[in-house]
Structure formats: structure tokens, C-alpha cells
Design an enzyme around this catalytic site. Structure first.
Site, PDB file in Angstrom:
ATOM      1  N   LYS A  65       0.827  -1.215   0.000  1.00 11.86           N
ATOM      2  CA  LYS A  65       0.000   0.000   0.000  1.00 11.86           C
ATOM      3  C   LYS A  65       0.861   1.263   0.000  1.00 11.86           C
ATOM      4  CE  LYS A  65      -2.345  -1.334   3.654  1.00 11.86           C
ATOM      5  NZ  LYS A  65      -1.844  -2.730   3.774  1.00 11.86           N
ATOM      6  N   ASP A 110      -1.496   6.756   6.094  1.00 12.92           N
ATOM      7  CA  ASP A 110      -1.466   5.344   6.448  1.00 12.92           C
ATOM      8  C   ASP A 110      -2.378   5.094   7.653  1.00 12.92           C
ATOM      9  OD1 ASP A 110      -0.750   2.712   6.247  1.00 12.92           O
ATOM     10  OD2 ASP A 110       1.208   2.951   7.202  1.00 12.92           O
ATOM     11  N   THR A 159      -5.758  -1.265   6.939  1.00 16.43           N
ATOM     12  CA  THR A 159      -5.774  -2.714   7.091  1.00 16.43           C
ATOM     13  C   THR A 159      -7.138  -3.196   7.569  1.00 16.43           C
ATOM     14  OG1 THR A 159      -4.892  -2.461   9.331  1.00 16.43           O
ATOM     15  CG2 THR A 159      -3.308  -2.866   7.569  1.00 16.43           C
TER      16      THR A 159
END
Length: 341
Positions: A65, A110, A159
């Protein structure tokens, strides 16, 4: 003997993972469908001379990612600003980041699902209209001042996509779901990385590493580095025997399970008769945090069919019993049911 490290490798020892990151979509191994979709999105935006839609990258850790976010910026020839959800705990933190962006810049966040709720609400307006409202003053005299932002592309990585609120998820124009890699793809990852660091590795050695990498390129690169170190210290070639010896030294078995994985599986079988057992009880039995077991160990054991989750707790499967060298009960309630033997 192993080959001498290449100039690129010698310069990358302090940033091993970064040195192995592909720089373009063409260099990126695996995720073929995502690469095609992303390539079309970026190409169309370039032809329209417009900033691309915001991009959400969802999937387990280690699948690329962060690398894809860097590739997006590189393909657009725009700067990349990186931050993370846990670092944005107030709306003011996000406002400071957004106001500093240059036109067309790519903002990578992130673990975006871990942003503060107040920052998420500010992000809604920023993503749609490229502006935010800043509160000036306090109490009854407080006023809202609109702040215009430069057009930007947000690349969010998560995630746990299910934890994103719907209003935020819906504002992404493109969502990519990254999948675990097959062994053939991982072999290509290992082969490419070995070439970049100048390490001679046999095809069988490459296959050994790929087969123990849990479907994850990050783990494949990590194991490659450990094998390289082993061969360097023991002055051996990167053949199958050396690879197996190196991975055995670091407690990675032929299925990719490490020490903690085996401890959890062994505790489930030997201490709790195969289960069912609750997560917290299982975690205490191996001396680890429940969150570690749930997020790090359990997903792989479930995916490989060694354990399963039931409403009553975790249960070892027949494969799980066999992996620790134990015989399941004659009449078993383990998945598959019926008599064994």
C-alpha cells in the site's frame, strides 16, 4: 561464495525496504487487476490535466500500500506528503497538513481508519470541495473562516476498511482491495530483490523463501535479507540447503509459521484439547497480548486452515493437530467432525 553487493545495495543498507520498492506500476509485482485499474485512473487524469480521484488502498499489512502511494506520486510527477492516522488526533493537525499542500500534491495517510473523528469530519469537506472551515475564537464569539486548499489527491491506506465510517469511504473515487500473493508472484518478488542487492540465489532457494513468506512481499524481503546474512557469515552459496538452514535458525518452518505461531497452535492443541478456547485465555497461555494474537498470529493460522474461529472460541482443525504432530481425539468436534483415524 555470494556475489559482491551492488552499488545500489551498499547504499541501501540503512533503508533496505525502501531500496527494494518498485518505482513504477510496470515494476510492481503482483496485484495485476489493481495495477490495471490504477494505471487507467492515473492515465485518464493526466490526459484531462486534472487531479485524480482520491484513492483508498485496503488490505493486510505488507502487500504494497505504501509503495503504491509512492508510485501514484511518481506517475503524476508530483510531490508526496506522508502521514498516518494516529498522528492526526485533532482537526487542527489535519488543517496544518492540508494547508501546506502544493497544487496536485499526493497526500498519503497510512492507517487512515485511526484518525480522530473530528479530523475525519474536516476531511469530508476537504476531499469534496478542497476547503476547510477553521474556527476562530471561543464560545459565543467563535466564527468559522473558510480556508481554500490547493487541489490534491488523497491516498488512504487501511488494514481494516470496515472501521472507516461510510461518509469517508464513499468520498474515495477508487477503492483497491489488495490480495495475498501466490507463491509464483512471491518468487518473482524474491528474484527481483535478490538481483537488486546482488545476492546469488538458486531457483530452489527462491522457491523456499517464497513458500514461507505467508503470501506477503514484505515478509519475503525480510527472509531474503536473513538468508543473505547467513550465507555471508557462513560463506556459503544461496542454495536450498543454505536457505533451509538460515530459515530454521530464525524459527521459520516450511509453512511459514514462526515461533509464536507454533506456540499458539501447540497451546490450543496440548493445553486446551484443541478448543474451543477464548482469545484472552489463549493469549495469557502464551504470554502475549490478545491484540497481538488476534491481529498478527490468528489471521495466518485461519487462512492456512490450521485453526478456525467459532462462536465459542478458537478451535484447532485436523491440519492444526497434524502440524504439531498430535493425534486428534477419536470422536472429534473439530472442523470436519466425525471419527478420526
Amino acid at each position: 561464495m555470494t556475489e559482491e553487493l551492488s552499488p545500489r545495495a551498499s547504499a541501501s543498507e540503512q533503508g533496505y525496504e525502501g531500496a527494494l520498492r518498485p518505482g513504477t506500476l510496470g515494476e510492481f509485482v503482483g496485484q495485476a487487476k489493481v495495477r490495471k485499474q490504477l494505471g487507467l485512473l492515473l492515465d485518464a487524469a493526466s490526459r484531462r490535466q486534472h487531479t485524480p480521484d482520491h484513492i483508498l488502498l485496503a488490505g493486510p499489512p505488507g502487500l504494497g500500500k505504501t509503495t503504491l502511494s509512492m508510485i501514484v506520486a511518481a506517475e503524476l510527477d508530483k510531490p508526496l506528503h506522508q502521514t498516518s492516522g494516529p498522528a492526526i488526533q485533532h482537526a487542527g493537525d489535519l488543517a496544518a497538513v492540508l494547508s501546506a499542500l502544493t497544487p496536485g500534491e499526493v497526500l498519503f495517510v497510512d492507517e487512515i481508519h485511526r484518525m480522530a473523528r473530528s479530523a475525519e469530519e474536516m476531511l469530508y469537506l476537504a476531499m469534496e470541495d478542497f476547503k476547510v472551515d477553521i474556527m476562530v475564537g471561543k464560545g459565543a464569539g467563535a466564527t468559522s473562516v473558510p480556508l481554500e486548499l490547493s487541489p490534491f489527491t488523497l491516498v488512504g491506506a487501511t488494514t481494516r476498511a470496515g472501521l472507516l465510517p461510510n461518509p469517508l469511504r464513499d468520498r474515495f473515487g477508487f477503492t483497491a482491495h489488495l490480495e495475498f500473493y501466490g507463491e509464483d508472484e512471491l518468487a518473482r518478488v524474491v528474484s527481483r530483490a535478490a538481483g537488486l542487492i546482488g545476492f546469488a540465489l538458486s531457483e530452489q532457494g527462491i522457491a523456499e523463501i517464497a513458500g514461507r513468506s505467508r503470501g506477503t512481499p514484505r515478509i519475503a524481503n525480510r527472509l531474503l535479507r536473513r538468508v543473505r546474512d547467513y550465507c555471508l557469515v557462513h560463506e556459503t552459496v544461496g542454495d536450498t540447503e543454505s536457505v533451509r538452514a538460515a530459515l530454521a535458525l530464525y524459527d521459520v518452518d516450511e509453512h511459514g509459521l514462526d515461533r509464536l505461531d507454533r506456540e499458539v497452535l501447540r497451546a490450543l492443541v496440548e493445553r486446551f484439547g484443541g478448543g474451543p478456547v477464548g482469545l484472552s485465555t489463549l493469549a495469557v497461555s502464551v504470554g502475549e497480548e490478545a491484540e497481538t494474537i488476534e491481529s498478527v498470529v490468528e489471521p495466518f493460522l485461519v487462512r492456512t486452515g490450521l485453526i478456525t474461529r467459532t462462536p465459542r472460541g478458537r478451535v484447532a482443525t485436523r491440519l492444526g493437530w497434524a502440524h504439531v504432530g498430535a493425534e486428534p481425539p477419536e470422536i472429534s468436534q473439530i472442523p470436519g467432525g466425525g471419527r478420526t483415524g
